[in-house]
Design an enzyme around this catalytic site. Structure first.
Site, PDB file in Angstrom:
ATOM      1  N   ASN A  64       0.853  -1.184   0.000  1.00 16.89           N
ATOM      2  CA  ASN A  64       0.000   0.000   0.000  1.00 16.89           C
ATOM      3  C   ASN A  64       0.892   1.238   0.000  1.00 16.89           C
ATOM      4  O   ASN A  64       1.344   1.698   1.038  1.00 16.89           O
ATOM      5  CB  ASN A  64      -0.914  -0.020   1.224  1.00 16.89           C
ATOM      6  CG  ASN A  64      -1.938   1.097   1.195  1.00 16.89           C
ATOM      7  OD1 ASN A  64      -1.722   2.127   0.555  1.00 16.89           O
ATOM      8  ND2 ASN A  64      -3.044   0.904   1.880  1.00 16.89           N
ATOM      9  N   ASP A  65       1.140   1.743  -1.191  1.00 19.39           N
ATOM     10  CA  ASP A  65       2.017   2.898  -1.388  1.00 19.39           C
ATOM     11  C   ASP A  65       1.605   4.111  -0.565  1.00 19.39           C
ATOM     12  O   ASP A  65       2.361   5.072  -0.448  1.00 19.39           O
ATOM     13  CB  ASP A  65       1.949   3.326  -2.867  1.00 19.39           C
ATOM     14  CG  ASP A  65       3.085   2.752  -3.681  1.00 19.39           C
ATOM     15  OD1 ASP A  65       4.111   2.387  -3.090  1.00 19.39           O
ATOM     16  OD2 ASP A  65       2.942   2.679  -4.912  1.00 19.39           O
ATOM     17  N   CYS A  66       0.405   4.085  -0.073  1.00 14.70           N
ATOM     18  CA  CYS A  66      -0.141   5.272   0.595  1.00 14.70           C
ATOM     19  C   CYS A  66      -0.156   5.158   2.114  1.00 14.70           C
ATOM     20  O   CYS A  66      -0.582   6.086   2.796  1.00 14.70           O
ATOM     21  CB  CYS A  66      -1.548   5.541   0.090  1.00 14.70           C
ATOM     22  SG  CYS A  66      -1.533   5.879  -1.660  1.00 14.70           S
TER      23      CYS A  66
END
Ligand code: GLC
Ligand code: GLC
Length: 822
Positions: free
Chosen positions: A492-494
């Site tokens: 989850n890049d975020c």
């Protein structure tokens, strides 16, 4: 075969493996990709899009303006001037009234037919296998009772190869454009005078009445493409571009008796000059290579032969896996479109689509490793090369360049690394490749690290060394609880737990110092379980028992940490932030439960003996599942929290903030297969299946034939709306889910393993699977209406052990596999 019209914009023509768009004004542009090797084109249902060679940033051949008005403007345009009336077969850009329209997106080609006033113009765009060019086959038919003398004008705007500079540096680019014209061939040679050794060729196989290469001359200064001067005047100007904006346009004058038709083609090629002299004379380029290309495709039958090659290419690829099951959506997606999308994601990673401009990102480390999972069965040799290319962007400490450029194969320094899941995906892709191909010889293949310099290949480390480095890195880089550190983010890049950004112009993925961070990820822990188990099984297969035991010890240690630290009562927690506070727990007021740690802990084998796996999955069902898929977390974050980063930056219900991120839905889906719940598995599968969204197309809006990265979640006002279609890990993972989870046909080191998990109501299914040169015709029967459990397995009529892989003996023959569930 009955063809129904389930949505007002089009339908699947399953027999021809085409999606037929019947109206040009689709809810969004509906895209197809042309090209399969190194030359690629994006082509929308109104012929919009552009082409590039290998790298959408560094070798862009034709121009496209993103986020234009309308969204999709610019592309492979053909203007028809029929007695003064001007129109395009693909509707845009003129958008003339009364043009009958049909677009068929097929496998590697798009065919658009327009008809007006008894004149039919058919355009067929495709890239022949193995070629660095795109062909436009054009057929013009006079279906009227009168003689017709239409004029046709082609139009393509050239790009100056480096797409970012091309779109930003006009003080230079307006002065450097150069072309040459020879017969019906237009040569775009900007920067060829200096360091470039390549050019773009746009030629016509039909004699031309004239040409234009200056956009200002063809379109005008104050005009738009819909009112371009030349086609409306019905006369080209033979303009030769000097600076400004070079284009390629041919004028073709036709004279057709009633019932008469004519066919010809355009060739748009990327040409590398190689070692031949660049110039014939001052300012005159050596066009020998280009001329040979034009000659080749001017020969009668050459274009049709190339099209036949393309059809055969896809028939062969898709014949590696075909199934017939009781669900029409699953059949058409699995047999055709899902595999087709896997080719696109393998080639593009997340670089070039209607949502990715091709100048932002190259190949992603984690993305490309995952994309490979859905591609490896089609062309294992290409997957092998890709694994070695990706691995070579790993650094010797175990971290990885997060992205690299396909042209240079070098990591992108701007984005750097320190995403602490990246390296583990390399284990998954390598093991999948070996299971498919049996090629353990890839393990000792020389493969260096990106931060080291080697005098020769034999000084390089091996691919196996990279896998060991990856496992060792996660074992070492752990936080206070013993869970793996997260770095800038995990999958989850975020979820940016070390970012603390308060500066709006900062990238969430780059901000913050991860070096002394303590933030931990439960998702990475689950992924590690999976990777360590893969490594143990690999070592079992290669006969390295001690190494297998070492991997099992790592596994046991991490499993222990997960079960001790990360169980929240009804599900697994998601992470622990830099201060050690829990993320994804009932103790939080928002973001109480996340999807990724449930998926990966379950797939990694956590919760197997203590009932937690099932409980975690039931919690997903209760809190996250909707009819449009599983939302990423709940409750959605309502305000920005700098301790959590970008995930809280999005409005509730979109992207990583409780959107339906299709990619991670597949892990849950696989989880249901693992637990043996075939009814849930199909229900979840259909919830994000684009083919199954056609009855709500006005809400869904996206292409019904490819997966979307994201569908708006229940917190969004546009619940069910798809976005970021095409380039998503969903393609590969859905293929894995259906082929290996639901249908249960799993490549394993020793042979194919069969272990389906189907809805109880399915009486069975059949499948054909090519595997290491053999063909298996598999028939699964489900007389007792179960979901899982193989009672009997027969190979060519002989009973064999249903729990073991089908013993593999390479003979190139077809084998009958009968499976009885119960
Ligand atoms: C995007 C990225 C991918 C990431 C995902 C979730 O799809 O390409 O690498 O895992 O978003 O944030
Ligand atoms: C944004 C997107 C995410 C993507 C990331 C990296 O954060 O939300 O999906 O992976 O950018 O480009």
């Amino acid at each position: 075969m009955t063809i129904t019209a389930p949505n007002p914009y089009g339908y699947f023509d399953d027999a021809r493996r085409e999606y037929v768009v019947t109206r040009p004004d689709t809810p969004l542009p509906w895209l197809n990709y042309l090209g399969q090797d190194e030359f690629f084109g994006l082509c929308t249902n109104t012929a919009g899009g552009y082409t590039f060679w290998k790298d959408a940033k560094l070798r862009r051949l034709t121009r496209y303006r993103y986020n234009n008005v309308p969204y999709d403007l610019g592309g492979r345009y053909l203007y028809v001037n029929d007695g003064g009336a001007v129109w395009n077969p693909g509707w845009k850009p003129v958008k003339a009234a009364n043009v009958a329209y049909e677009c068929r997106h097929g496998l590697g080609y798009t065919r658009i037919v327009g008809e007006r006033d008894g004149l039919e113009v058919e355009t067929l765009f495709f890239v022949p296998p193995g070629e660095n060019l795109e062909l436009w086959k054009v057929t013009v038919r006079n279906k009227s009772a009168q003689r017709k003398t239409p004029k046709l004008f082609s139009y393509q705007e050239f790009c100056f190869f480096e797409a970012l500079n091309d779109m930003t540096n006009y003080q230079r680019t307006y002065s450097i454009g150069e072309v040459e014209v020879e017969g019906a061939a237009i040569y775009h040679k900007t920067e060829y005078r200096e360091r470039r050794n390549h050019y773009t060729l746009f030629a016509c196989t039909h004699p031309i009445a004239g040409f234009d290469t200056s956009r200002d001359a063809f379109v005008g200064i104050h005009e738009g493409l819909h009112e371009a001067r030349v086609p409306f005047a019905g006369q080209c100007t033979n303009s030769v571009a000097f600076g400004w904006n070079p284009i390629g346009s041919h004028q073709i004058d036709l004279d057709l008796a009633p019932g008469e038709s004519t066919t010809f083609a355009f060739v748009l090629a990327y040409v590398e000059q190689g070692d031949t002299p660049k110039f014939d004379a001052p300012f005159v380029m050596n066009k020998a290579v280009g001329r040979a290309i034009v000659e080749k495709y001017s020969a009668p039958g050459a274009v049709d032969a190339a099209l036949a090659d393309l059809k055969k290419y896809w028939d062969d690829l898709l014949s590696k896996f075909q199934a017939d099951c009781p669900n029409e959506h699953a059949n058409r997606m699995l047999n055709v479109w899902n595999q087709y999308q896997c080719m696109a994601t393998f080639n593009m990673s997340r670089s070039a689509s209607m949502y990715e401009t091709g100048i932002g990102r190259g190949m992603g480390f984690r993305d490309s490793n995952q994309d490979l999972l859905g591609f490896v069965h089609m062309i294992p040799s290409r997957a092998r090369q890709r694994i070695l290319d990706i691995a070579a962007t790993q650094l010797s400490d175990g971290t990885c360049f997060h992205q690299y450029q396909p042209l240079t194969k070098k990591g992108n320094a701007e984005i750097g690394g320190d995403f602490y899941d990246d390296h583990l995906w390399l284990v998954l892709s390598t093991c999948a490749y070996i299971k498919e191909s049996g090629d353990v010889a890839i393990l000792p293949a020389p493969c260096g690290y990106a931060d080291k310099v080697y005098a020769s290949d034999d000084q390089c480390e091996t691919l196996l060394h990279h896998l060991e480095t990856s496992i060792a890195y996660t074992m070492k880089k752990r936080g206070p609880r013993g869970l793996p550190l997260i770095g800038h983010a995990d999958w989850n890049d975020c979820l940016n737990l070390n970012c603390f950004s308060t500066e709006p112009n900062e990238s969430f993925q780059l901000a913050g110092d991860v070096k002394d961070s303590k933030a931990e990820s439960v998702m990475i822990a689950g992924l590690f379980l999976y990777a360590a188990r893969e490594m143990a099984e690999l070592y079992d297969f290669t006969g390295q028992g001690a190494d297998a035991d070492r991997m099992r010890a790592h596994y046991a240690e991490m499993l222990d940490v997960i079960e001790r630290e990360a169980w929240d009562g009804e599900w697994y927690t998601r992470a622990y932030d830099a201060e050690g506070r829990v993320v994804g727990s009932k103790a939080n007021s928002e973001g109480k439960i996340f999807i990724e740690s449930q998926g990966w802990c379950v797939l990694g084998g956590a919760g197997t003996d203590n009932g937690r796996a099932r409980q975690a999955m039931e919690s997903v069902h209760k809190h996250l599942f909707t009819r449009n898929g599983v939302v990423l977390q709940q409750p959605a974050y309502s305000t920005y929290d700098k301790n959590l980063g970008e995930v809280t930056s999005y409005p509730p219900g979109v992207k990583e903030n409780a959107g339906i991120f299709s990619h991670n839905n597949t892990w849950i889906n696989l989880g249901w297969c693992l637990l043996g719940d075939g009814d849930r598995a199909l229900e979840y599968y259909l919830s994000i299946c684009p083919s199954a969204k056609q009855d709500q197309i006005e809400t869904y809006r996206g292409e019904p034939y490819v997966y979307a990265q994201m569908i708006a979640g229940k917190d969004a006002p546009c619940f069910g709306e798809a976005k970021n279609n095409w380039l998503t890990g969903t393609a590969a993972w859905t293929f894995v889910t259906v082929s290996q989870g639901l249908l249960g046909i799993k490549p394993d080191y020793a042979g194919l393993r069969i272990d389906p998990c189907i809805p109880k109501a399915w009486p069975g299914f059949t499948a054909t699977r090519q595997f290491r040169g053999n063909t298996y015709r598999i028939e699964v029967k489900n007389p007792e209406g179960v979901s899982k459990g193989v009672k009997r397995l027969r190979l060519d009529g002989m009973e064999i052990d249903p729990a073991a892989p089908i013993p593999f003996v390479e003979d190139g023959k077809t084998h009958a596999v009968e499976v009885v569930l119960g």
